[in-house]
Motif scaffolding. Structure first.
Motif, mmCIF file in Angstrom:
data_model
loop_
_atom_site.group_PDB
_atom_site.id
_atom_site.type_symbol
_atom_site.label_atom_id
_atom_site.label_comp_id
_atom_site.label_asym_id
_atom_site.label_seq_id
_atom_site.Cartn_x
_atom_site.Cartn_y
_atom_site.Cartn_z
ATOM 1 N N ILE A 143 0.836 -1.205 0.000
ATOM 2 C CA ILE A 143 0.000 0.000 0.000
ATOM 3 C C ILE A 143 0.868 1.252 0.000
ATOM 4 N N ARG A 144 2.007 1.206 0.667
ATOM 5 C CA ARG A 144 2.905 2.367 0.719
ATOM 6 C C ARG A 144 3.316 2.834 -0.675
ATOM 7 N N GLU A 145 3.426 1.907 -1.616
ATOM 8 C CA GLU A 145 3.915 2.235 -2.952
ATOM 9 C C GLU A 145 2.799 2.320 -3.994
ATOM 10 N N ALA A 146 1.561 2.097 -3.602
ATOM 11 C CA ALA A 146 0.467 1.947 -4.565
ATOM 12 C C ALA A 146 -0.122 3.278 -4.995
ATOM 13 N N ARG A 147 -0.579 3.314 -6.236
ATOM 14 C CA ARG A 147 -1.394 4.427 -6.730
ATOM 15 C C ARG A 147 -2.866 4.077 -6.719
ATOM 16 N N LEU A 148 -3.185 2.791 -6.815
ATOM 17 C CA LEU A 148 -4.569 2.329 -6.847
ATOM 18 C C LEU A 148 -4.748 1.305 -5.737
ATOM 19 N N ILE A 149 -5.553 1.670 -4.754
ATOM 20 C CA ILE A 149 -5.766 0.825 -3.580
ATOM 21 C C ILE A 149 -7.219 0.376 -3.575
ATOM 22 N N ALA A 150 -7.432 -0.930 -3.580
ATOM 23 C CA ALA A 150 -8.776 -1.504 -3.617
ATOM 24 C C ALA A 150 -9.169 -1.940 -2.211
ATOM 25 N N CYS A 151 -9.924 -1.109 -1.527
ATOM 26 C CA CYS A 151 -10.309 -1.430 -0.150
ATOM 27 C C CYS A 151 -11.247 -2.637 -0.123
ATOM 28 N N PRO A 152 -11.066 -3.548 0.837
ATOM 29 C CA PRO A 152 -11.909 -4.746 0.912
ATOM 30 C C PRO A 152 -13.345 -4.413 1.275
ATOM 31 N N GLY A 153 -14.208 -5.368 1.044
ATOM 32 C CA GLY A 153 -15.571 -5.269 1.530
ATOM 33 C C GLY A 153 -15.600 -5.399 3.042
ATOM 34 N N CYS A 154 -16.747 -5.064 3.634
ATOM 35 C CA CYS A 154 -16.848 -5.085 5.097
ATOM 36 C C CYS A 154 -16.784 -6.508 5.648
ATOM 37 N N TYR A 155 -17.552 -7.430 5.055
ATOM 38 C CA TYR A 155 -17.499 -8.812 5.520
ATOM 39 C C TYR A 155 -16.092 -9.401 5.365
ATOM 40 N N PRO A 156 -15.444 -9.257 4.205
ATOM 41 C CA PRO A 156 -14.087 -9.785 4.087
ATOM 42 C C PRO A 156 -13.117 -9.206 5.110
ATOM 43 N N THR A 157 -13.234 -7.915 5.411
ATOM 44 C CA THR A 157 -12.330 -7.334 6.397
ATOM 45 C C THR A 157 -12.449 -8.051 7.737
ATOM 46 N N ALA A 158 -13.669 -8.250 8.202
ATOM 47 C CA ALA A 158 -13.881 -8.924 9.488
ATOM 48 C C ALA A 158 -13.407 -10.373 9.449
ATOM 49 N N VAL A 159 -13.726 -11.064 8.374
ATOM 50 C CA VAL A 159 -13.384 -12.488 8.279
ATOM 51 C C VAL A 159 -11.887 -12.689 8.073
ATOM 52 N N LEU A 160 -11.301 -11.922 7.164
ATOM 53 C CA LEU A 160 -9.901 -12.148 6.811
ATOM 54 C C LEU A 160 -8.950 -11.790 7.945
#
Length: 351
Positions: A143-160
């Motif tokens: 993420i530190r080097e990224a120009r395009l960051i795809a934030c996860p969905g809410c359910y995946p964030t909790a589960v992952l």
């Protein structure tokens, strides 16, 4: 801060966009420069969200009229399928601009999988490879080097956050995961839907998208990668619960040989030691949505199952904050070298 980072918010009239604005308004490194909402273009933000009437904000404009050359970072809060074209245009025409996408359009690395789950051809496959999956605790360095960051969905964030460390350490059988998930009504968005009307959603609990919820693809992608299991499948069932915000996921897992629920909990404690937003609850404390409401925190814990060889992993977050807008700002902070907690230090609201 003398030189603030100018941001634009695509889809500022949705719940996710509004929570992004709420948090960004008090971020010391951010200046909110552009807010778009095609259906409300020309209106002051306070006319759309009266809880934001205490602060000065730019009026809403259409996407077409937005001066993208005047912003340094763009937060995309549009529904899936509507983000790709404008993201590609900004990405190509404004090479200094970072894009933090809160939609689903760049989360899945394989465009064929995206089409399978979302029913659309991906229109920006040439920049898909630039996207970094924005689960901050797992992909911070990228993420530190990224120009395009795809934030996860809410359910995946909790589960992952609960399961990826365990799958990566081979402490659970990644092919035998059952996830029971529940989310507040704001997860369905602000547009009018019959199943989210008060009389339909109130005083009841209902499953939806059974066996076909699109967040399954993200969960399978990330746990499969961590466990080294291509084409992983999980059992995932979401439920709509009659509250505005909040989410709780209960995951039933099979333990690897020799592992115990106590071992799983200890591994999560080691994994998240020093992480500002992930808390492993005390041993006898069960995560509850009341522990995270309005905050960027995630609370997890592990409980032994009465069935030998199995454990129960519980995780909870606020679907609009750590599940969306808060995590987007967390990623913004990482991408710009700002202290990761800046602007999202709020403690949970209780009661």
């Amino acid at each position: 801060m003398a030189d603030k980072i100018r941001i634009g918010v695509l889809g500022a009239s949705g719940y996710t966009g509004a929570d992004l604005v709420r948090l960004a308004a008090r971020h010391p490194a951010m200046e909110i420069a552009v807010l778009t909402a095609n259906s409300h273009a020309g209106k002051p933000m306070r006319d759309v969200f009266q809880h934001l009437s205490h602060i000065e904000l730019p009026d809403l404009v259409t996407i077409e009229d937005a001066p993208w050359n005047e912003v340094d970072a763009v937060f995309c809060g549009l529904p899936h399928g509507t983000t790709q074209a404008i993201t590609k245009e900004i990405f190509e025409k404004h090479p200094q601009t970072k894009i933090i996408d809160m939609s689903a359009d760049f989360r899945l690395r394989d465009p064929a999988v995206y089409k399978e789950w979302y029913g659309l051809d991906h229109m920006a496959t040439d920049i898909q490879g630039e996207a970094v999956y924005g689960l901050t605790e797992l992909y911070r360095d990228a993420i530190r080097e990224a120009r395009l960051i795809a934030c996860p969905g809410c359910y995946p964030t909790a589960v992952l956050l609960a399961l990826v460390p365990l799958a990566k350490a081979a402490m659970i059988d990644a092919s035998d995961i059952v996830i029971d998930a529940k989310s507040g009504v704001s997860g369905a968005g602000r547009s009018l839907k019959e199943n989210t009307l008060f009389c339909e959603a109130g005083e009841g609990l209902s499953p939806y998208a059974v066996g076909k919820h699109r967040h399954m693809a993200e969960i399978e992608q990330e746990i499969g990668t961590a466990a080294g299991v291509p084409d992983l499948r999980v059992n995932f069932t979401p439920h709509l619960i009659p509250m505005s915000r909040g989410e709780l996921c209960t995951s039933y897992v099979r333990l690897a040989d020799g592992a115990s629920a106590r071992d799983l909990r200890h591994h999560l404690l080691e994994t998240y030691a020093g992480e500002p937003f992930v808390t492993v609850a005390d041993e006898d404390v069960l995560p509850r949505t009341q522990m995270v409401r309005g905050s960027n925190y995630v609370v997890v814990n592990v409980v032994p199952d009465r069935i030998p060889g199995r454990a129960i992993v519980i995780s909870t977050l606020d679907n609009l904050v750590k599940g969306s807008a808060g995590q987007a700002i967390q990623n913004f902070n990482v991408a710009y070298g700002i202290d990761e907690t800046t602007g999202i230090e709020q403690l949970p609201l209780f009661p």
